[in-house]
Design an enzyme around this catalytic site. Structure first.
Site, PDB file in Angstrom:
ATOM      1  N   ASP A  87      26.909 -48.779  23.453  1.00 49.03           N
ATOM      2  CA  ASP A  87      26.276 -49.117  24.725  1.00 49.03           C
ATOM      3  C   ASP A  87      26.480 -50.575  25.124  1.00 49.03           C
ATOM      4  OD1 ASP A  87      24.671 -48.252  26.895  1.00 49.03           O
ATOM      5  OD2 ASP A  87      22.905 -49.192  26.007  1.00 49.03           O
ATOM      6  N   HIS A  88      26.580 -50.800  26.431  1.00 42.88           N
ATOM      7  CA  HIS A  88      26.667 -52.138  27.026  1.00 42.88           C
ATOM      8  C   HIS A  88      27.711 -53.016  26.330  1.00 42.88           C
ATOM      9  CE1 HIS A  88      23.779 -52.176  30.247  1.00 42.88           C
ATOM     10  NE2 HIS A  88      22.908 -51.537  29.492  1.00 42.88           N
ATOM     11  N   GLU A 139      28.881 -49.532  34.940  1.00 46.90           N
ATOM     12  CA  GLU A 139      27.739 -49.915  35.772  1.00 46.90           C
ATOM     13  C   GLU A 139      28.206 -50.579  37.050  1.00 46.90           C
ATOM     14  OE1 GLU A 139      24.114 -53.167  35.525  1.00 46.90           O
ATOM     15  OE2 GLU A 139      24.494 -51.955  33.747  1.00 46.90           O
ATOM     16  N   GLY A 215      17.135 -48.868  31.749  1.00 50.36           N
ATOM     17  CA  GLY A 215      15.829 -49.494  31.869  1.00 50.36           C
ATOM     18  C   GLY A 215      14.700 -48.513  32.091  1.00 50.36           C
ATOM     19  N   ASN A 236      18.329 -43.660  29.949  1.00 47.41           N
ATOM     20  CA  ASN A 236      18.362 -44.555  28.789  1.00 47.41           C
ATOM     21  C   ASN A 236      16.981 -45.135  28.482  1.00 47.41           C
ATOM     22  OD1 ASN A 236      21.099 -44.132  29.034  1.00 47.41           O
ATOM     23  ND2 ASN A 236      21.652 -46.293  28.987  1.00 47.41           N
TER      24      ASN A 236
END
Length: 286
Positions: A87-88, A139, A215, A236
């Protein structure tokens, strides 16, 4: 059971045309996190995605192999359908480390870049991932509250995802799923976020790929249900697990400050996260 592929879980949720269910993705930091996620998924009778972020990898010395292997081992021992997601990811080096570590998917995060640079970097990541059978999420817009960043107002200019821009972005990059900014924020410890459900609906009608809500720890249950009904698919959750974990540890140590055996406080912390996972899964999964 064997690891399930993230793309399969997201596609199965997206195909529920009645809008009643999404798929939850939970962030992993310590070994207790995947254990709690697996137990919570079994308790709720739902699949889940286990996410390891770039920040979690940094916490583990910048080497993803050990935390990925441990998380995958927990998932394989579970009776619940679970997948492993990176993730990210901002680092190209870490992106490439996903291949061979058991990850079937990566969220490549170029959202800090200009739109043009985001498109170019993400398209390159997608081409790399698809050549190896790795599902890629990206994103567009800015979901505030990421580690090391100042908070972003949910109504700040350029924060929310524009549907027309989303159409162009998905076409230009070839991403498999799109994380969008619709009013939530990372790292919220209070569940007070109000989502823009009209925007969620517009984004759902505009793009064909599944939408992702980041978030979600700060989003109330009814808001999550409405978001899923409006078209959000992958939801998420991270901070809510850490809030439950830390509260349980703090409560144990305040009650028994002489405790030195970490198992004494990690066991209730893990159980607190398990309950949190199961509760979110029942909301998200319908």
């Amino acid at each position: 059971m064997p690891l399930v592929r993230t793309g399969e879980l997201v596609s199965a949720a997206a195909e529920q045309r009645d809008g009643r269910g999404g798929v939850a993705a939970f962030n992993v930091i310590t070994l207790e996190h995947p254990e709690a996620i697996a137990a919570g998924a079994e308790r709720a009778g739902r699949p889940a995605i286990l996410q390891i972020s770039e920040n979690a990898v940094k916490f583990h010395g910048g080497r993803p192999a050990a935390v990925a292997a441990a998380t995958a081992a927990v998932a394989r021992a579970s009776a619940a359908p679970l997948s492993l997601h990176l993730d990210h990811v901002e680092s190209a080096e870490l992106l490439r480390a996903a291949d061979g570590e058991g990850f079937s998917s990566v969220m490549f995060d170029a959202s800090k870049l200009t739109y043009e640079a985001n498109v170019a970097a993400t398209a390159e990541a997608v081409a790399w991932g698809h050549a190896r059978g790795i599902w890629i999420e990206a994103e567009l817009g800015r979901v505030g509250g990421k580690d090391g960043e100042p908070p972003l107002g949910a109504h700040a200019p350029g924060v929310r995802t524009d549907p027309a821009e989303a159409v162009a972005y998905v076409s230009a990059t070839g991403v498999d799923a799109l994380a969008v900014a619709v009013g939530s924020s990372h790292a919220m410890t209070n569940r007070t976020a109000a989502l823009d459900h009209e925007l969620i609906g517009a984004l759902r009608r505009a793009v064909a790929v599944p939408l992702v809500l980041h978030g979600s720890s700060g989003v109330p249950d009814d808001e999550i249900r409405r978001a899923v009904a409006a078209g959000m698919v992958k939801i998420n959750v991270g901070t809510a697990l850490n809030t439950a974990f830390t509260a349980a540890v703090r409560a144990h140590l305040e009650a028994d400050p002489k405790t030195v055996d970490p198992r004494k406080y990690l066991a209730p912390a893990r159980e607190a996260m398990t309950g949190t996972v199961a509760a979110f899964l029942k909301v998200i999964g319908g």
